[in-house]
Design a protein around this motif. Structure first.
Motif, short mmCIF file in Angstrom:
data_model
loop_
_atom_site.label_atom_id
_atom_site.label_comp_id
_atom_site.label_asym_id
_atom_site.label_seq_id
_atom_site.Cartn_x
_atom_site.Cartn_y
_atom_site.Cartn_z
N TYR A 46 -7.30 19.94 101.38
CA TYR A 46 -6.61 21.17 101.77
C TYR A 46 -5.10 20.99 101.93
O TYR A 46 -4.37 21.96 101.94
N ASP B 141 0.63 22.34 105.62
CA ASP B 141 1.44 23.56 105.60
C ASP B 141 2.92 23.18 105.53
O ASP B 141 3.26 22.00 105.36
N LYS C 214 -3.73 21.76 106.77
CA LYS C 214 -4.18 23.14 106.61
C LYS C 214 -5.67 23.27 106.91
O LYS C 214 -6.23 24.36 106.82
N LYS D 53 -7.73 32.00 112.70
CA LYS D 53 -7.03 32.40 111.47
C LYS D 53 -6.23 33.69 111.69
O LYS D 53 -5.10 33.81 111.23
N SER E 105 -2.41 31.89 104.18
CA SER E 105 -2.82 30.85 103.24
C SER E 105 -1.92 29.62 103.33
O SER E 105 -2.30 28.54 102.92
N SER F 156 -6.29 26.79 105.76
CA SER F 156 -7.21 27.11 104.67
C SER F 156 -8.65 27.04 105.12
O SER F 156 -9.50 27.74 104.62
N GLU F 157 -8.92 26.16 106.08
CA GLU F 157 -10.27 25.95 106.58
C GLU F 157 -10.18 25.42 108.01
O GLU F 157 -9.20 24.79 108.37
#
Length: 154
Positions: free
Chosen positions: A51, A54, A60, A122, A139, A143-144
């Protein structure tokens, strides 16, 4: 990102197995906390690398430790009942390959809470960034969401 990767590598360098985690998206897809033998848990280092980071260099896919008390430690889903520790009935069920114990309640309250918390995180990050000077999108942040939970990860 090298900080979290390095700390995870130290686990293996000290003779312990690599950390395994379960994805928020997998808990959401299943609607429950998976068991370790299901093969849902994945390698933490590989997930963080997959992932990326950022714009601040933070992963992320952040990892969160979920500490909890098991709701049904003696429950056998295959037989649909509690099997008291040390009884011949429990021993027979285990010899037959039945799983005994479930960390969650019948209504899957813990899984639902983890799913909601992942969504909240999120949304919170998205809303926080809407007011930021750089206008980063969700995004670019997370991401997860990854969880370390005893049942699926050990």
């Amino acid at each position: 990102m090298s900080g979290i990767i390095r700390r995870l590598e130290l686990i293996e360098e000290n003779g312990m197995p690599r950390m395994r985690i379960v994805r928020h998206s997998d808990i959401e897809r299943l609607g429950r906390i998976p068991r370790s033998t299901e093969g849902i848990a994945v390698d933490a280092i590989e997930e963080i690398r997959k992932y990326g980071t950022d714009f601040t260099g933070a992963p992320k896919a952040p990892i969160f430790f979920f500490s909890h008390r098991w709701e049904r430690p003696n429950y056998c889903e295959a037989l649909g009942k509690e099997l008291v520790w040390g009884t011949p009935e429990r021993e027979a069920a285990m010899k037959e390959g039945h799983t005994v114990g479930d960390p969650d309640g019948e209504a899957r309250e813990k899984a639902k809470a983890l799913i909601q918390w992942g969504w909240w995180l999120k949304r919170w990050l998205r809303d926080a960034e809407r007011g930021s000077a750089d206008g980063a999108e969700l995004s670019k942040l997370v991401s997860e969401v990854l969880f370390f939970i005893d049942w699926p990860c050990v």
